[in-house]
Design a protein around this motif. Structure first.
Motif, PDB file in Angstrom:
ATOM      1  N   VAL A   1       0.835  -1.203   0.000  1.00 62.36           N
ATOM      2  CA  VAL A   1       0.000   0.000   0.000  1.00 62.36           C
ATOM      3  C   VAL A   1       0.873   1.258   0.000  1.00 62.36           C
ATOM      4  CG1 VAL A   1      -1.561   1.388   1.422  1.00 62.36           C
ATOM      5  CG2 VAL A   1      -2.032  -1.033   1.063  1.00 62.36           C
ATOM      6  N   LYS A   2       1.818   1.311   0.924  1.00 61.33           N
ATOM      7  CA  LYS A   2       2.669   2.502   1.056  1.00 61.33           C
ATOM      8  C   LYS A   2       3.538   2.695  -0.186  1.00 61.33           C
ATOM      9  CE  LYS A   2       4.357   5.894   3.649  1.00 61.33           C
ATOM     10  NZ  LYS A   2       5.381   6.455   2.774  1.00 61.33           N
ATOM     11  N   THR A   3       4.087   1.616  -0.706  1.00 58.97           N
ATOM     12  CA  THR A   3       4.960   1.721  -1.877  1.00 58.97           C
ATOM     13  C   THR A   3       4.190   2.221  -3.090  1.00 58.97           C
ATOM     14  OG1 THR A   3       6.343  -0.078  -1.037  1.00 58.97           O
ATOM     15  CG2 THR A   3       6.559   0.479  -3.373  1.00 58.97           C
ATOM     16  N   LEU A   4       3.012   1.669  -3.324  1.00 60.10           N
ATOM     17  CA  LEU A   4       2.200   2.107  -4.465  1.00 60.10           C
ATOM     18  C   LEU A   4       1.725   3.544  -4.265  1.00 60.10           C
ATOM     19  CD1 LEU A   4       0.028  -1.067  -5.187  1.00 60.10           C
ATOM     20  CD2 LEU A   4       2.043  -0.270  -6.432  1.00 60.10           C
ATOM     21  N   ALA A   5       1.330   3.897  -3.047  1.00 56.54           N
ATOM     22  CA  ALA A   5       0.874   5.268  -2.786  1.00 56.54           C
ATOM     23  C   ALA A   5       2.015   6.264  -3.002  1.00 56.54           C
ATOM     24  CB  ALA A   5       0.339   5.383  -1.358  1.00 56.54           C
ATOM     25  N   ASP A   6       3.210   5.927  -2.534  1.00 59.51           N
ATOM     26  CA  ASP A   6       4.367   6.796  -2.767  1.00 59.51           C
ATOM     27  C   ASP A   6       4.651   6.909  -4.254  1.00 59.51           C
ATOM     28  OD1 ASP A   6       4.632   7.179  -0.066  1.00 59.51           O
ATOM     29  OD2 ASP A   6       6.326   5.810   0.184  1.00 59.51           O
ATOM     30  N   HIS A   7       4.527   5.799  -4.958  1.00 60.70           N
ATOM     31  CA  HIS A   7       4.776   5.787  -6.402  1.00 60.70           C
ATOM     32  C   HIS A   7       3.813   6.715  -7.131  1.00 60.70           C
ATOM     33  CE1 HIS A   7       6.883   3.992  -9.753  1.00 60.70           C
ATOM     34  NE2 HIS A   7       5.749   3.714 -10.368  1.00 60.70           N
ATOM     35  N   LEU A   8       2.575   6.774  -6.644  1.00 58.18           N
ATOM     36  CA  LEU A   8       1.562   7.628  -7.267  1.00 58.18           C
ATOM     37  C   LEU A   8       1.527   9.030  -6.664  1.00 58.18           C
ATOM     38  CD1 LEU A   8      -1.281   4.963  -7.378  1.00 58.18           C
ATOM     39  CD2 LEU A   8      -0.143   5.943  -9.379  1.00 58.18           C
ATOM     40  N   GLY A   9       2.240   9.228  -5.571  1.00 57.42           N
ATOM     41  CA  GLY A   9       2.260  10.535  -4.925  1.00 57.42           C
ATOM     42  C   GLY A   9       1.058  10.783  -4.038  1.00 57.42           C
ATOM     43  N   TYR A  10       0.477   9.731  -3.456  1.00 57.84           N
ATOM     44  CA  TYR A  10      -0.717   9.857  -2.632  1.00 57.84           C
ATOM     45  C   TYR A  10      -0.345   9.871  -1.149  1.00 57.84           C
ATOM     46  CZ  TYR A  10      -3.202   8.424  -6.888  1.00 57.84           C
ATOM     47  OH  TYR A  10      -3.684   8.331  -8.160  1.00 57.84           O
ATOM     48  N   ALA A  11      -1.017  10.721  -0.399  1.00 56.85           N
ATOM     49  CA  ALA A  11      -0.806  10.784   1.052  1.00 56.85           C
ATOM     50  C   ALA A  11      -1.537   9.646   1.741  1.00 56.85           C
ATOM     51  CB  ALA A  11      -1.294  12.127   1.592  1.00 56.85           C
ATOM     52  N   ILE A  12      -0.948   9.182   2.861  1.00 56.49           N
ATOM     53  CA  ILE A  12      -1.563   8.132   3.676  1.00 56.49           C
ATOM     54  C   ILE A  12      -1.498   8.566   5.136  1.00 56.49           C
ATOM     55  CG2 ILE A  12      -1.322   5.776   4.546  1.00 56.49           C
ATOM     56  CD1 ILE A  12      -0.479   4.838   1.934  1.00 56.49           C
ATOM     57  N   THR A  13      -2.596   8.349   5.865  1.00 59.19           N
ATOM     58  CA  THR A  13      -2.593   8.613   7.302  1.00 59.19           C
ATOM     59  C   THR A  13      -3.107   7.375   8.029  1.00 59.19           C
ATOM     60  OG1 THR A  13      -4.828   9.543   7.307  1.00 59.19           O
ATOM     61  CG2 THR A  13      -2.990  11.077   6.934  1.00 59.19           C
TER      62      THR A  13
END
Length: 423
Positions: free
Chosen positions: A384-396
């Motif tokens: 989840v974190k790797t794909l979100a970082d790849h897409l530039g999406y924030a996660i909380t």
């Protein structure tokens, strides 16, 4: 005879020169000296020219030995030789941290007279380099009996201070270079290990898919032929195969991240499509565990700018993880808009995450202790974190042990500022 030595034999030209200017020049030259040979080469020349001595030597401390590493003199002294600290005047200067001013070497008990008899030396000044623990010494020698004045001693001490800083800089630079080389070596080893791991995971994943597919087909064929009593075994087989397939999908995602083959296709995606897919995939699984399935904020007609497959993989792993760690209560997915983004909150009423573990949950292969009944490799949130970082999406993440967890990811609304991937 080298030009530097010729200059050193003509000290009178510098005796009346501006010593301050000469010291500034020395410091500038030492500043650009990036290794030990360069530093001692500068010192051997400048120290002799400024003092007008018949010879100088540069001595480094080597454990319990004095190492005469360089010299500039009218005849050879002890270059390349090592002597015990307690047997030579350079050792005395380094051990005491004091300069030695000796007008007549044969009248001073600190001097090993026999070592000096083959040389031209009759008078000397030896000053320590570095404080509070000297790391070197600089010696100036005269062939005739000579009493160095205070100005000469002060000048040598100034040179020694500059030398101490230069030698410290050289050691620091060497340490940085060694650390950089160690880091490069470690990076190469890590790259090789990652390559081997990726190759192994890809091979295993490929080789397992065929038998898993065959087992899946066989299980479906059996489901229409078994007795009601045997259906429980077929259901168990289906469940186990589903677990294996999810594990293999996670490994496949990991392989794609490792080898850099994650393809990104940014497009306008209806938010309802993502929510409908999540519901179709996980609602029955949640209800099979006795969990309520709730979806809020969908059906709004919003469109997000994302990669359809990668966004689905993010939601897939978040929901799968929520179900896995929840024994009672509900799974709730909430969609809300804020500042040109759609936040998708995946909430559960499960076991929660200890505060001490929050910083680690997105690490590769990290799993919160949850007993043997929770199956997985610890890859879900890492993916989840790797794909979100790849897409530039924030996660909380918000979590309370015993009360549940909410993990939120922000997808850009179509028409708003695009993510760093663009599209």
């Amino acid at each position: 005879m080298p030009a530097a030595d010729t200059d050193a034999l003509q000290p009178s030209a510098l005796r009346d020169a501006d010593h301050l200017t000469a010291l500034v020049d020395l410091n500038e030259r030492l500043f650009f000296a990036h290794d030990l040979p360069a530093v001692v080469s500068i010192l051997r020349t400048v120290a002799r020219r400024l003092t007008g001595a018949d010879g100088v030597t540069i001595v480094l401390r080597d454990g319990d030995l004095c190492h005469y590493v360089e010299e500039n003199a009218i005849s050879p002294l002890w270059k390349g030789q090592r002597f015990p600290m307690g047997t030579c005047i350079s050792g005395w200067a380094m051990l005491t941290g004091q300069p030695a001013v000796i007008p007549d070497i044969y009248a001073d008990p600190r001097i090993p007279h026999e070592a000096y008899r083959p040389t031209f030396v009759r008078s000397l000044v030896m000053v320590p380099v570095g404080a509070p623990e000297p790391i070197a010494a600089i010696g100036a020698y005269w062939a005739a009996r000579h009493t160095p004045d205070t100005g000469t001693v002060t000048l040598l001490l100034a040179i020694a201070r500059s030398a101490a800083l230069a030698l410290s800089n050289v050691r620091l630079l060497e340490s940085l270079q060694e650390a950089a080389e160690a880091a490069r070596t470690q990076a190469k080893e890590l790259a090789r290990a990652n390559t081997a791991r990726t190759r192994l995971l890809a091979t295993l994943n490929h080789d397992l898919r065929q038998p898993v597919h065959a087992l899946t087909l066989a299980t479906h064929a059996l489901s229409s032929r078994v007795t009601p009593r045997g259906e429980i075994y077929v259901s168990t087989m289906k469940h186990c195969l589903g677990v294996v397939k999810r594990l293999m999908d996670g490994v496949q995602d990991l392989v794609g991240m490792d080898d850099g083959t994650i393809a990104v296709r940014i497009e306008d995606v209806p938010l309802d499509d993502l929510m409908t897919h999540a519901t179709a995939t996980f609602q029955l699984a949640a209800e099979a565990k006795g969990l309520d399935w709730r979806m809020e904020g969908s059906g709004s007609g919003l469109t997000v700018r994302t990669d359809r497959l990668l966004a689905s993989r993010i939601l897939h792993n978040l929901v799968d993880n929520a179900i896995k760690y929840t024994d009672r209560g509900e799974i709730r997915i909430v969609c809300r808009t804020d500042d040109g983004r759609v936040w998708v909150d995946v909430s559960d009423t499960g076991r929660g995450i200890p505060e001490s573990s929050l910083a680690d949950i997105f690490e590769e292969f990290y799993r919160i202790e949850a007993g043997d009944e929770v199956v997985g490799l610890g890859l879900g949130l890492f993916i989840v974190k790797t794909l979100a970082d790849h897409l530039g999406y924030a996660i909380t993440v918000e979590s309370r042990p015993g009360a549940g967890t909410t993990i939120s990811v922000a997808l850009p609304l179509a028409g708003s500022v695009a993510s760093s991937i663009g599209g």
